[in-house]
Design a protein around this motif. Structure first.
Motif, PDB file in Angstrom:
ATOM      1  N   THR A   1      -0.056  12.100  -2.171  1.00 17.62           N
ATOM      2  CA  THR A   1      -0.158  10.646  -1.994  1.00 17.62           C
ATOM      3  C   THR A   1       0.725  10.153  -0.855  1.00 17.62           C
TER       4      THR A   1
ATOM      5  N   GLY B   1       0.811  -1.211   0.000  1.00 20.15           N
ATOM      6  CA  GLY B   1       0.000   0.000   0.000  1.00 20.15           C
ATOM      7  C   GLY B   1       0.846   1.263   0.000  1.00 20.15           C
TER       8      GLY B   1
ATOM      9  N   LEU C   1      -1.464   9.664   2.004  1.00 17.64           N
ATOM     10  CA  LEU C   1      -2.110   8.347   1.999  1.00 17.64           C
ATOM     11  C   LEU C   1      -1.162   7.284   2.540  1.00 17.64           C
ATOM     12  N   ALA C   2       0.109   7.359   2.172  1.00 21.45           N
ATOM     13  CA  ALA C   2       1.096   6.409   2.688  1.00 21.45           C
ATOM     14  C   ALA C   2       1.216   6.535   4.208  1.00 21.45           C
TER      15      ALA C   2
ATOM     16  N   SER D   1       0.825   3.790  -3.198  1.00 19.63           N
ATOM     17  CA  SER D   1       0.419   5.183  -3.064  1.00 19.63           C
ATOM     18  C   SER D   1       1.490   6.118  -3.620  1.00 19.63           C
TER      19      SER D   1
END
Length: 72
Positions: free
Chosen positions: A40, A14, A43-44, A18
């Motif tokens: 992003t 994941g 998001l990580a 991302s």
């Protein structure tokens, strides 16, 4: 018998996905590469936070109080 995927394999995937998505968005859209990758990265961070704090690598909270042998 093959390899079975574990939760932390998915966490690492994941994080990588991302960051790669940020690069792809930076190349494919008018958004600058810096803005896309930074967005992003957030998001990580969420994925890492879930892996560390929501579904942490300990069996019980009492495991966090175990002494570290290396420091004794």
């Amino acid at each position: 018998m093959g390899y079975t995927w574990q939760y932390y394999d998915l966490v690492l995937a994941g994080i990588a996905a991302s960051l790669l998505a940020g690069v792809a968005v930076g190349y494919a859209t008018a958004l600058s590469m810096e803005v896309a990758v930074i967005a992003t990265c957030l998001l990580a961070l969420v994925v890492m936070g879930h892996g560390l704090f929501v579904n942490g690598p300990v069996d019980a909270p009492a495991d966090l109080a175990d002494p570290v042998d290396l420091l004794e």
